[in-house]
Design a protein around this motif. Structure first.
Motif, mmCIF file in Angstrom:
data_model
loop_
_atom_site.group_PDB
_atom_site.id
_atom_site.type_symbol
_atom_site.label_atom_id
_atom_site.label_comp_id
_atom_site.label_asym_id
_atom_site.label_seq_id
_atom_site.Cartn_x
_atom_site.Cartn_y
_atom_site.Cartn_z
ATOM 1 N N ARG A 93 32.384 51.442 91.446
ATOM 2 C CA ARG A 93 33.546 51.870 90.676
ATOM 3 C C ARG A 93 33.911 50.801 89.661
ATOM 4 N NH1 ARG A 93 35.995 49.971 95.513
ATOM 5 N NH2 ARG A 93 37.808 48.639 95.084
ATOM 6 N N THR A 94 34.488 51.268 88.571
ATOM 7 C CA THR A 94 34.916 50.340 87.535
ATOM 8 C C THR A 94 36.441 50.332 87.521
ATOM 9 O OG1 THR A 94 32.974 50.936 86.241
ATOM 10 C CG2 THR A 94 34.741 49.802 85.086
ATOM 11 N N GLU A 95 36.993 49.132 87.630
ATOM 12 C CA GLU A 95 38.454 49.012 87.647
ATOM 13 C C GLU A 95 38.918 48.256 86.420
ATOM 14 O OE1 GLU A 95 39.552 48.816 92.404
ATOM 15 O OE2 GLU A 95 40.522 47.448 90.966
ATOM 16 N N GLU A 97 42.229 46.533 84.685
ATOM 17 C CA GLU A 97 43.614 46.096 84.840
ATOM 18 C C GLU A 97 44.359 46.481 83.562
ATOM 19 O OE1 GLU A 97 45.980 41.934 84.418
ATOM 20 O OE2 GLU A 97 43.796 41.973 84.371
ATOM 21 N N LYS A 109 46.614 49.995 87.289
ATOM 22 C CA LYS A 109 45.209 49.968 86.876
ATOM 23 C C LYS A 109 44.639 51.370 86.712
ATOM 24 C CE LYS A 109 43.875 49.342 91.657
ATOM 25 N NZ LYS A 109 43.365 48.468 92.673
ATOM 26 N N VAL A 111 40.903 53.460 87.418
ATOM 27 C CA VAL A 111 39.657 53.332 88.175
ATOM 28 C C VAL A 111 38.735 54.508 87.868
ATOM 29 C CG1 VAL A 111 38.674 53.063 90.495
ATOM 30 C CG2 VAL A 111 41.016 52.296 90.038
ATOM 31 N N SER A 142 47.953 53.703 90.001
ATOM 32 C CA SER A 142 46.538 53.715 89.674
ATOM 33 C C SER A 142 46.102 55.091 89.200
ATOM 34 C CB SER A 142 45.754 53.298 90.928
ATOM 35 O OG SER A 142 44.386 53.408 90.674
ATOM 36 N N THR A 144 43.002 57.658 88.558
ATOM 37 C CA THR A 144 41.622 57.846 89.009
ATOM 38 C C THR A 144 40.886 58.732 88.017
ATOM 39 O OG1 THR A 144 42.412 57.710 91.268
ATOM 40 C CG2 THR A 144 40.199 58.593 90.953
#
Ligand code: ADP
Ligand code: MG
Length: 718
Positions: A93-95, A97, A109, A111, A142, A144
């Motif tokens: 996964r790419t997160e 900030e 964030k 994701v 967050s 998604t």
């Protein structure tokens, strides 16, 4: 924001720039064209008519500090640290900030799972728009898999109401949206011809077609979207109404039926001779049919009424009118048993001075058959009742003026047409116990009039209905036995004939699947060992089925285990109990029809027990749900249940294949939820157009004519 359903390839006659292959559009290459082809999109115009089936409202744009959980919105933020984290089992996964515009860090964030490209698309410090519905995660919010666009680029998938399209594997949603946005903001849009005459558009206060298409793909705001969808739905309804209104107009123009009339006094005499008083609904239907018969335009009418509402006697009186005028009539029923029942009914009703009735089925002995066929041919026989045998070759009529198809849904279009063609232009009456909601009917079949029997003969008691789980069965059977001992009879209906093949049973199939054969064996050997149990199912030859049904009718069988073969019209007044096993496997309309098999005797209490592991499902609960209307508290009627059924199962399944031909053509109209006012408006305009210009020959009706022709074309090939 959910709206309606699928789209469909268009073959509209259109100017060449719209008829060009999609590859002509910027950004659509050969590979994309192949993917689009899978969705039925070949031309630019096809793409234009690939309408969203729902929308995400990302039009609310907020700074990071105003971000709220659980709402669709767009946030403007600066990219902070980007990390790729390997997945424990699945993809990495790419997160990202998120920072506010000044670059100050936050706990929020975004994701992405399995989308490695995202890393290449963003840079630390870049300002972007992110759209989605964030949720609390740890101490921050967050997103998604949100959509993301650089803040300095045009808003396609963020910061607006974003269309959601049907996709196919490999086709990227973002690309499709971009193609469509550039299409609906291009010059090409002006090339779409508006089928509506300006006068209609003004009267109905509808936006122009180009505006509607633009707004339906990329709405400025919800009211514009509503107006756009209303416009497109109006067009669909109008075209449908025109198509059937025209078919009707042509039929009326060319057809010459024999007018069949009867004096009030004579008809009143017949009605007075009946063993019962007609219900108000029966009288109304009879009056409508009588008026139809009196015209030179052939009747085309559906008689719709719950099981037991008394359709046969209405049909019989119509036949009697025909024969009094010296003309012939035929009544076709789907099974031999039902034909027999009608034969007996007609004989009794016509006992005093009515016509003689012949009966024709596949089991009619050869000599008898010859006699009947010749009698019909020579015009010596007035009334015939039968099965499919009536539409066989070699059966002809001297002057068939009335063709009646009982339980019409059990016959195909062809079969009904064949009966009609046995006469020159006979009046046609179809009957059905499947209630089709009025608006749906009007939308699809404007060329058929409808009479509704919405009133039951007096003295019918409500059928007490209970929904139970299978563990109640050990109590149900002794109760059935008790009723049998007082001389009553019961049906036990199962959803399948044979037991499920255990080896093939998968985890998903381990549901309760009661079978008729197994239930029959179990009951005979156990709970109902000392009563007479019979078995009937669809794999038995029709002859054997009829034999068992006759024994049940004659009281030689107490409990009949069956599949839905008993669904059709048979009248057994002594049957008071209907037990349906695996009730969740039946449609609501079907359950209602099954229930209608019992409780035919006035004053007798009748019961329906629906047995299912899902005894508390909404669907089954509807069967015992009560409403209060006009001061009486009652179960939902056939129409109300049908409307529920339609909502729950969708028009395709509800209508069955044959009827849903038109339904498949619709892009915007949701047949489960037709706006009756819009339908009224559309049918009013259709009437106006057909009255003024029946063949749509005027220049201003050119667009409508093309659309109607195209509808028939697509319908024919559907
Ligand atoms: P369906 O509408 O299901 O075809 P039928 O025509 O078979 O119903 O009628 C069901 C039963 O109701 C028949 O026994 C019929 O004789 C009886 N019936 C019909 N009309 C009336 C009435 N007005 N009053 C009492 N009984 C009636
Ligand atoms: Mg009937």
């Amino acid at each position: 924001m959910a709206v309606s359903r699928t789209t469909r390839t268009s073959s509209r006659r259109s100017s060449s720039a719209l008829a060009e292959p999609v590859q002509r559009l910027r950004g659509v290459g050969e590979d994309s064209a192949k993917l689009l082809d899978r969705l039925g999109i070949r031309t630019v115009e096809d793409l234009l008519w690939h309408l969203p089936f729902r929308y995400e409202d990302y039009s609310k744009v907020v700074p990071l500090r105003s971000l709220r959980p659980e709402v669709e919105q767009t946030v403007v933020a600066t990219i902070g640290h980007v990390a790729t984290i390997p997945g424990r089992r699945g993809p990495p996964r790419t997160e990202i900030e998120l920072r506010d515009e000044s670059g100050a860090p936050s706990r929020h964030k975004a994701v992405w799972f399995g989308n490695a490209f995202i890393r290449q698309r963003v840079q630390e410090g870049q300002t972007v728009r992110i759209s989605g519905k964030p949720k609390w995660f740890g101490q921050g919010l967050s997103f998604t898999n949100p959509t993301l666009e650089p803040a300095d680029r045009e808003a396609v998938q963020t910061a607006r109401i974003v269309p959601v399209y049907r996709l196919t594997e490999g086709l990227k949603e973002g690309y499709l949206r971009r193609w469509l946005l550039s299409l609906v903001t291009s010059q090409r849009l002006a090339l779409v011809t508006d089928p509506l005459p300006p006068e209609v558009r003004e009267r109905q206060e509808l936006p122009a077609i180009a505006d509607a298409l633009r707004q339906v793909h990329f709405p400025d705001a919800p009211p514009e979207l509503f107006r756009a969808r209303r416009r497109l739905a109006f067009d669909e309804l109008l075209i449908l109404q025109l198509a059937t209104a025209q078919r009707r107009a042509r039929w009326i123009a060319e057809a010459k039926a024999a007018p069949l009339t009867v004096d009030d006094g004579v008809l009143d005499g017949w009605v007075g001779d009946l063993p019962f008083a007609l219900t108000g609904a029966q009288r109304r239907a009879l009056a409508q049919i009588r008026a139809d018969l009196a015209r030179a335009v052939p009747m085309s009418r559906l008689l719709e009424g719950d099981v037991g509402s008394g359709k046969t006697v209405v049909a019989a009186l119509a036949m009697r009118i025909a024969s009094r005028c010296g003309m012939q009539s035929a009544l076709m029923a789907p099974t031999e048993l039902l034909a027999d029942q009608h034969y007996a009914t007609l004989e009794a009703l016509f006992a005093r001075g009515g016509p003689t009735v012949a009966r024709l089925s596949s089991s009619t002995p050869a000599a008898e058959r010859t006699r009947i066929v010749e009698g019909l041919q020579r015009g010596e026989l007035d009334v015939v009742v039968g099965t499919h045998a009536l539409i066989q070759e070699g059966v002809g009529f001297a002057r068939l003026a009335l063709a009646i198809v009982d339980e019409q849904h059990r016959f195909g279009v062809e079969q009904r047409a064949t009966l009609r063609e046995k006469g020159a232009y006979p009046h046609v009456l179809l009957t059905t116990a499947t209630p089709i909601p009025q608006t749906l009917w009007q939308t699809l079949n404007r060329d058929l009039d409808v009479s509704v029997l919405d009133e039951m003969p007096a003295g019918r008691n409500e059928i007490r209905t209970e929904v139970r789980t299978p563990d109640a069965l050990p109590k149900v059977w002794p109760w059935v036995k008790g009723l049998v001992s007082t001389g009553q009879q019961a049906f036990v209906v199962c959803p399948r004939i044979d037991p499920a093949d255990e080896e093939r049973e998968t985890l998903f199939e381990q549901a309760w699947q009661p079978s008729a054969v197994e239930t029959y064996d179990d009951l005979r050997g156990g709970a109902l060992s000392d009563v007479r149990v019979g078995l009937v199912h669809g794999r038995m030859p029709q002859k054997d089925r009829d034999a068992v049904m006759s024994r049940f009718r004659d009281g030689e069988i107490d409990v009949l285990v069956a599949t839905t073969v008993i669904e059709v019209g048979i009248d057994i007044p002594n049957a008071t109990v209907m037990v349906v096993l695996g009730a969740e496997r039946f449609g609501l309309a079907q359950l209602h029809q099954l229930r209608g098999r019992v409780g035919r005797r006035a004053g007798q209490r009748a019961f329906c027990v629906l047995v299912s592991p899902q005894s508390d499902s909404d669907r089954l609960r509807a069967m015992s749900e009560r409403v209060e209307k006009d001061g009486t508290d009652r179960l939902l009627n056939g129409f109300e249940l049908a409307q529920r059924d339609l909502r729950m199962r969708g028009p395709g399944q509800f209508l069955g294949q044959e009827q849903s031909g038109f339904a498949d053509q619709l892009r915007v109209v949701d047949l489960t939820d037709i706006d009756p006012r819009l339908l009224d408006d559309a049918s009013g305009e259709a009437d106006r157009v057909v009255a003024a210009d029946p063949d749509l020959e005027r220049a201003e009706h050119r667009g409508l004519r093309d659309a109607v022709d195209e509808l028939w074309e697509r319908y024919a090939f559907a």
